[in-house]
Design an enzyme around this catalytic site. Structure first.
Site, short mmCIF file in Angstrom:
data_model
loop_
_atom_site.label_atom_id
_atom_site.label_comp_id
_atom_site.label_asym_id
_atom_site.label_seq_id
_atom_site.Cartn_x
_atom_site.Cartn_y
_atom_site.Cartn_z
N GLY A 71 0.80 -1.11 0.01
CA GLY A 71 0.01 0.07 0.12
C GLY A 71 0.92 1.36 0.04
O GLY A 71 0.50 2.17 -0.75
N THR A 72 1.99 1.29 0.63
CA THR A 72 2.91 2.33 0.75
C THR A 72 3.34 2.66 -0.50
O THR A 72 3.36 4.13 -1.02
CB THR A 72 4.03 2.09 1.83
OG1 THR A 72 3.29 1.73 3.22
CG2 THR A 72 4.96 3.25 1.89
N ASN A 151 -7.59 4.26 8.86
CA ASN A 151 -7.04 3.03 9.43
C ASN A 151 -7.28 3.08 11.15
O ASN A 151 -7.08 2.14 11.89
CB ASN A 151 -5.71 3.04 9.17
CG ASN A 151 -4.87 4.31 9.12
OD1 ASN A 151 -5.27 5.11 8.38
ND2 ASN A 151 -3.63 4.27 9.83
N GLN A 179 -7.29 0.05 3.71
CA GLN A 179 -8.21 -0.49 5.14
C GLN A 179 -9.85 -1.00 4.64
O GLN A 179 -10.28 -1.67 5.14
CB GLN A 179 -8.67 0.51 5.98
CG GLN A 179 -7.36 0.86 6.69
CD GLN A 179 -6.70 -0.27 7.78
OE1 GLN A 179 -7.76 -1.01 8.12
NE2 GLN A 179 -5.58 -0.41 7.79
N SER A 199 -3.70 -3.23 -0.42
CA SER A 199 -2.53 -4.20 -0.13
C SER A 199 -2.86 -5.49 0.47
O SER A 199 -4.17 -5.45 1.16
CB SER A 199 -2.05 -3.25 1.16
OG SER A 199 -0.89 -3.83 1.81
N HIS A 201 -1.90 -7.61 2.62
CA HIS A 201 -1.79 -8.40 3.99
C HIS A 201 -2.86 -7.79 4.87
O HIS A 201 -3.20 -8.33 6.11
CB HIS A 201 -0.30 -8.11 4.67
CG HIS A 201 -0.16 -6.61 5.02
ND1 HIS A 201 -0.17 -5.98 6.26
CD2 HIS A 201 0.16 -5.46 4.39
CE1 HIS A 201 0.08 -4.91 6.17
NE2 HIS A 201 0.08 -4.57 5.19
N THR A 237 11.92 -7.26 -10.31
CA THR A 237 11.50 -8.57 -10.73
C THR A 237 10.16 -8.66 -10.04
O THR A 237 9.96 -8.50 -8.86
CB THR A 237 12.75 -9.50 -10.19
OG1 THR A 237 13.87 -9.47 -10.74
CG2 THR A 237 12.07 -11.03 -10.41
N CYS A 325 2.02 1.92 12.04
CA CYS A 325 3.14 2.59 11.80
C CYS A 325 3.64 3.81 12.56
O CYS A 325 4.67 4.28 12.66
CB CYS A 325 2.74 3.33 10.38
SG CYS A 325 1.99 2.15 9.36
N1 PLP Z 1 -2.76 3.37 3.85
C1 PLP Z 1 -3.45 2.76 4.92
C2 PLP Z 1 -4.90 3.34 5.24
C3 PLP Z 1 -3.09 1.72 5.87
O1 PLP Z 1 -3.72 1.34 6.76
C4 PLP Z 1 -1.78 1.15 5.43
C5 PLP Z 1 -1.16 0.19 6.31
O2 PLP Z 1 -1.26 0.15 7.64
C6 PLP Z 1 -1.07 1.71 4.34
C7 PLP Z 1 -1.62 2.62 3.56
C8 PLP Z 1 0.33 0.88 3.86
O3 PLP Z 1 0.02 -0.23 3.73
P1 PLP Z 1 1.34 -1.31 3.34
O4 PLP Z 1 1.41 -1.72 4.96
O5 PLP Z 1 0.89 -2.33 2.32
O6 PLP Z 1 2.74 -0.73 3.05
#
Ligand code: PLP
Length: 394
Positions: A71-72, A151, A179, A199, A201, A237, A325
């Site tokens: 996601g990041t 989140n 989320q 994302s 996970h 890759t 985070c």
């Molecule tokens: N955006 C939101 C709203 C999230 O909750 C998160 C992860 O907690 C992310 C982005 C980041 O995703 P990733 O952990 O896959 O980098």
């Protein structure tokens, strides 16, 4: 000791069927999906099939699905790539005060590069009202990025209305659906967004894999330069097992969306009503209605969230103060502050997030521990002593 995991918004356990689908791509089918030979072609086929499956599940085109490292990265790509590609229109970006760090830090970097960023406020429940965007948008706005659901407090944003406003003013619209995806219905076409991040996970898939949906015709600049992967738009890759994993996880999540939604909401609602019934001086943070089913966030007055979190951990209970985070930082949550919560209440806030494996027995165990722990901590709190001494007045 009993252990109860109530931090599903930080990450979810890998679904066994997802692991099963991924395993052959770690072992016998390990080829590089970019290689011409048959080993490579097995990988390439799996990636194509996974992309096709995700596109079908989301009712978009396979050419609109791009795999990222999570996601990041998807958020960074959408925002930085979008801002740079569309700067000809103007260097104004609009986002909200409650975005994830992946967006807020990208905005901070863009500000260093001379972009102007407007951070929209939210109401008490953590909702961005369309009027706020109407007021902030101008002729130089090139990209608007507002998350689908938050989140920390689970607030769900009026994305369809927000995207329509952006489009009326000629700006592109990105949403961070990390989320929301797999938790509530997400209809990309109906929302009308140009880009969307999610994302693996967060919906029982693997970590380190995400997707950026990019609508046909929208062309953010590259974030990761490298080889010709992802139709030359994202080098590196391809992580074949993870790609297979995210598509399998999405398939399972969307095929069982209704039942998982009902279950998760039932355990969350039971938890919320019991906390409010059994523990005095609590504030339920966020909007009661426009909210993800898995999220509960409470401010417990007179105590520090971190002390509560650590004590609950000693009882085998995992929850979170702020997002994963930002844990490790003792700054109060930027999301709670944006909703107008005073600093001391933001400090006393805890997020409990529920999942498909959470049982009512788990919740009852947590409730008992929570009531006792809040009580114990309040008995140690000079503020609480003063409060009771003054007959319940501060
Ligand atoms: N955006 C939101 C709203 C999230 O909750 C998160 C992860 O907690 C992310 C982005 C980041 O995703 P990733 O952990 O896959 O980098």
């Amino acid at each position: 000791m009993k252990r109860v995991y109530l931090d599903y918004s930080a990450t979810t356990p890998l679904e066994p069927k997802v692991l099963e689908a991924m395993t052959p791509y770690f072992t016998e089918m390990f080829g590089n999906a970019n290689s011409m030979h048959s080993f490579g072609q097995e990988g390439a086929y799996a990636v194509d099939e996974s992309r096709r499956k995700i596109a079908e599940l989301l009712n978009v085109k396979p050419t609109e699905i791009y795999f990222t490292s999570g996601g990041t990265e998807a958020d960074n790509w959408a925002l930085k790539g979008g801002a740079s590609a569309y700067k000809g229109k103007g260097k104004h970006i609009i986002t909200s005060k409650i975005e994830h760090a992946a967006i807020l830090s990208s905005c901070a970097q863009l500000e260093q590069e001379g972009y102007r960023v407007t951070y929209l406020p939210v109401d008490k429940g953590g909702i961005v009202h369309p009027e706020y965007l109407e007021q902030a948008i101008d002729d130089e706005t090139s990209i608007v990025s507002i998350m689908l659901a938050n989140n920390e407090i689970g607030s769900i944003q009026p994305i369809k209305e927000l995207a329509a406003i952006a489009h009326r003013r000629g700006a592109i619209f990105h949403t961070d659906a990390v989320q929301a995806m797999g938790s509530i219905p997400v209809d990309i076409a109906d929302l009308g967004v140009d880009m969307m991040s999610f994302s693996g996970h967060k919906f029982y898939g693997p970590k380190g894999i995400g997707v950026l949906y990019i609508k046909g015709g929208i062309k953010p600049d590259k974030l990761i330069a490298g080889g010709h992967q992802e139709r030359t738009r994202r080098g590196g890759t391809t992580n074949v097992p993870a790609v297979v994993g995210i598509s399998k996880a999405l398939e399972l999540a969307l095929n069982h969306l209704d039942e998982n939604y009902r279950h998760v909401k039932a355990v969350r609602d039971h938890f919320v009503s019991e906390v409010e019934r059994r523990i005095p001086h609590v504030i339920y943070n966020g909007d009661r209605e426009k909210r993800l089913p898995q999220n509960a966030n409470f401010a417990f007055e007179f105590i520090e969230g971190e002390s509560l979190l650590l004590r609950l951990d000693l009882s085998g209970i995992a929850c979170s103060s702020g997002s994963a985070c930002s844990s490790g930082s003792l700054e109060p949550s930027h999301v709670l502050l944006a909703t107008g919560l005073p600093v001391e209440r933001a400090h006393g806030s805890i997020r409990f997030s529920f999942g498909k494996n959470t049982t009512m027995e788990d919740v009852d165990y947590v409730l008992d521990c929570l009531c006792k722990t809040v009580n114990d901590l309040r008995n140690l709190s000079p503020l609480y002593a003063e409060f009771t001494h003054n007959g319940g007045k501060l």
